[in-house]
Write a protein that holds these residues in place. Structure first.
Motif, PDB file in Angstrom:
ATOM      1  N   PRO A 128       0.815  -1.220   0.000  1.00  0.00           N
ATOM      2  CA  PRO A 128       0.000   0.000   0.000  1.00  0.00           C
ATOM      3  C   PRO A 128       0.845   1.265   0.000  1.00  0.00           C
ATOM      4  O   PRO A 128       1.988   1.274   0.461  1.00  0.00           O
ATOM      5  N   HIS A 129       0.268   2.333  -0.524  1.00  0.00           N
ATOM      6  CA  HIS A 129       0.874   3.658  -0.478  1.00  0.00           C
ATOM      7  C   HIS A 129       0.197   4.489   0.610  1.00  0.00           C
ATOM      8  O   HIS A 129      -0.909   4.170   1.068  1.00  0.00           O
ATOM      9  N   LEU A 130       0.846   5.569   0.994  1.00  0.00           N
ATOM     10  CA  LEU A 130       0.272   6.494   1.968  1.00  0.00           C
ATOM     11  C   LEU A 130       0.810   7.892   1.705  1.00  0.00           C
ATOM     12  O   LEU A 130       1.799   8.064   1.002  1.00  0.00           O
ATOM     13  N   ILE A 131       0.127   8.889   2.262  1.00  0.00           N
ATOM     14  CA  ILE A 131       0.621  10.262   2.195  1.00  0.00           C
ATOM     15  C   ILE A 131       1.536  10.479   3.393  1.00  0.00           C
ATOM     16  O   ILE A 131       1.141  10.237   4.541  1.00  0.00           O
ATOM     17  N   MET A 204       5.420  16.989   0.703  1.00  0.00           N
ATOM     18  CA  MET A 204       4.461  15.885   0.722  1.00  0.00           C
ATOM     19  C   MET A 204       4.822  14.865  -0.342  1.00  0.00           C
ATOM     20  O   MET A 204       5.427  15.205  -1.363  1.00  0.00           O
ATOM     21  N   MET A 205       4.431  13.616  -0.108  1.00  0.00           N
ATOM     22  CA  MET A 205       4.661  12.579  -1.110  1.00  0.00           C
ATOM     23  C   MET A 205       3.708  11.419  -0.874  1.00  0.00           C
ATOM     24  O   MET A 205       3.394  11.069   0.261  1.00  0.00           O
ATOM     25  N   PHE A 206       3.254  10.820  -1.960  1.00  0.00           N
ATOM     26  CA  PHE A 206       2.595   9.521  -1.902  1.00  0.00           C
ATOM     27  C   PHE A 206       3.705   8.493  -2.057  1.00  0.00           C
ATOM     28  O   PHE A 206       4.364   8.432  -3.086  1.00  0.00           O
ATOM     29  N   ASP A 207       3.927   7.687  -1.042  1.00  0.00           N
ATOM     30  CA  ASP A 207       5.019   6.719  -1.076  1.00  0.00           C
ATOM     31  C   ASP A 207       4.534   5.393  -0.525  1.00  0.00           C
ATOM     32  O   ASP A 207       3.472   5.299   0.099  1.00  0.00           O
ATOM     33  N   SER A 208       5.329   4.347  -0.732  1.00  0.00           N
ATOM     34  CA  SER A 208       4.977   3.034  -0.207  1.00  0.00           C
ATOM     35  C   SER A 208       5.181   3.001   1.303  1.00  0.00           C
ATOM     36  O   SER A 208       6.063   3.671   1.848  1.00  0.00           O
ATOM     37  N   ALA A 225      -2.425   9.664   5.776  1.00  0.00           N
ATOM     38  CA  ALA A 225      -3.519   8.736   5.454  1.00  0.00           C
ATOM     39  C   ALA A 225      -3.026   7.662   4.490  1.00  0.00           C
ATOM     40  O   ALA A 225      -2.105   7.897   3.697  1.00  0.00           O
ATOM     41  N   ILE A 226      -3.645   6.490   4.583  1.00  0.00           N
ATOM     42  CA  ILE A 226      -3.303   5.355   3.735  1.00  0.00           C
ATOM     43  C   ILE A 226      -4.141   5.391   2.462  1.00  0.00           C
ATOM     44  O   ILE A 226      -5.362   5.539   2.511  1.00  0.00           O
ATOM     45  N   ALA A 227      -3.488   5.255   1.305  1.00  0.00           N
ATOM     46  CA  ALA A 227      -4.194   5.254   0.015  1.00  0.00           C
ATOM     47  C   ALA A 227      -4.582   3.828  -0.365  1.00  0.00           C
ATOM     48  O   ALA A 227      -4.219   3.322  -1.431  1.00  0.00           O
ATOM     49  N   ALA A 228      -5.310   3.173   0.517  1.00  0.00           N
ATOM     50  CA  ALA A 228      -5.732   1.789   0.297  1.00  0.00           C
ATOM     51  C   ALA A 228      -7.091   1.591   0.945  1.00  0.00           C
ATOM     52  O   ALA A 228      -7.598   2.473   1.651  1.00  0.00           O
ATOM     53  N   ALA A 229      -7.671   0.429   0.709  1.00  0.00           N
ATOM     54  CA  ALA A 229      -9.012   0.160   1.242  1.00  0.00           C
ATOM     55  C   ALA A 229      -9.004  -0.078   2.744  1.00  0.00           C
ATOM     56  O   ALA A 229     -10.009   0.141   3.426  1.00  0.00           O
TER      57      ALA A 229
END
Length: 326
Positions: A128-131, A204-208, A225-229
């Motif tokens: 998953p990725h996250l901010i 800021m970054m969207f990273d794993s 925040a997590i960019a996953a379900a």
């Protein structure tokens, strides 16, 4: 009858010998070290996952596996290098499948294509990725981050893992969704982007989860925040984007193994068989979970379906959002 029987036996023996000779290149594989091409630099999630899989795979195959990092162009440099390799089983490609599906959709003339130039071997999992933000950013949650970005009125730098990467697309879609502007700063992967993010050159970054986790644990980065379900078990207090108010922003970030088109089915089958052993090993799964990696096996046939689905999905997203490569 005895003479005829003897002749038949001799003929069968010769056929058997010739058959074994013809099959030798497949049944004796591998006879030398194997190279696993990774399209992102050392230290990033793709590299970490690749090395975690290739170490036990080398033991099972009885040959060493050298991980060769070829970063750049959203993963296209490594993809092209793997596509041009001889289809003899001595070059494998460990792909950030979702990233490379996005790159193929973003670039007008991609130099290689997972569907056309490769044979799928096995899905190996998701990450998953996250901010994440620099600690100087006052925001502690998603609404506060959105308010902060808007207050900057365009004077806001955000990093990505590179042009055409999932990280790039996520940040672009995010800025579109919140109606804000900023400067996108692309890098050749997490290991190049994170030092600048930690230094405050970007905010800021969207990273794993895998690449960012050590810096979150040390306090050098703050998760938003997590960019996953679902939430990550490693950061149970960090909500998903959906839970924090931004619906329909979860991504299944796939990783998989491919070989160049034309590789023998026997080699593909052997690789698939050994990878299954690794990914279903409870100890391996536990070690990967501690790094934010979710091992998930799917065979060659299923991976072929997933590859097509990912290509179709991200082509639609790129077109509808009108995302461009910087």
């Amino acid at each position: 009858m005895t003479i005829l029987k003897s002749c038949l036996l001799s003929a069968c023996t010769l056929l058997s010998l010739f058959g074994n000779a013809f099959a030798a290149p497949e049944t004796d594989w591998p006879k030398k070290p194997i190279v696993a091409i990774v399209s992102f630099p050392a230290g990033g999630s793709t590299d970490i996952f690749a090395r975690s899989v290739t170490a036990p795979l080398a033991d099972l195959l009885g040959q060493s596996i050298l991980v060769e990092n070829k970063p750049g162009a959203g993963g296209m440099i490594g993809l092209q290098a793997a596509a041009k390799a001889a289809p003899d089983g001595y070059i494998i490609h460990i792909s950030a499948l979702t990233n490379q599906s996005i790159s193929s959709a973003l670039f007008k003339n991609p130099p290689a294509d997972l569907q056309k130039d490769f044979v799928p071997v096995a899905l190996i999992g998701t990450i998953p990725h996250l901010i994440v933000v620099n600690p100087s950013v006052p925001a502690k949650n998603l609404p506060e981050l959105i308010a902060f970005i808007k207050s900057k009125k365009g004077d806001f730098n955000y990093a990505s893992q590179g042009n055409g990467s999932l990280s790039h697309l996520e940040s672009t879609l995010f800025m579109q969704r919140i109606g804000a502007t900023g400067t996108h700063v692309p890098y050749k992967g997490s290991s190049f982007a994170l030092p600048d993010l930690i230094a405050g050159n970007t905010l800021m970054m969207f990273d794993s989860v895998t690449a960012s986790l050590p810096h979150i644990q040390s306090g050098k980065l703050r998760p938003i925040a997590i960019a996953a379900a679902e939430r990550s078990p490693l950061m149970p207090n960090v909500p998903t984007l959906g839970q924090d108010g931004m619906k329909q922003f979860d991504v299944e970030n796939f990783y998989a193994v491919y070989v160049p088109k034309g590789t023998s089915p026997a080699i593909v089958s052997k690789l698939e068989h050994e990878i299954r052993k690794i990914l279903t090993n409870p100890d391996f799964k536990s070690r990967m979970a501690a790094q934010g990696i979710h091992p998930q096996f799917a065979n060659s046939e299923k991976l072929a379906e997933i590859t097509v689905e990912e290509a179709n999905k991200w082509t639609k997203v790129v077109k509808s959002a009108n995302v461009k490569v910087d």
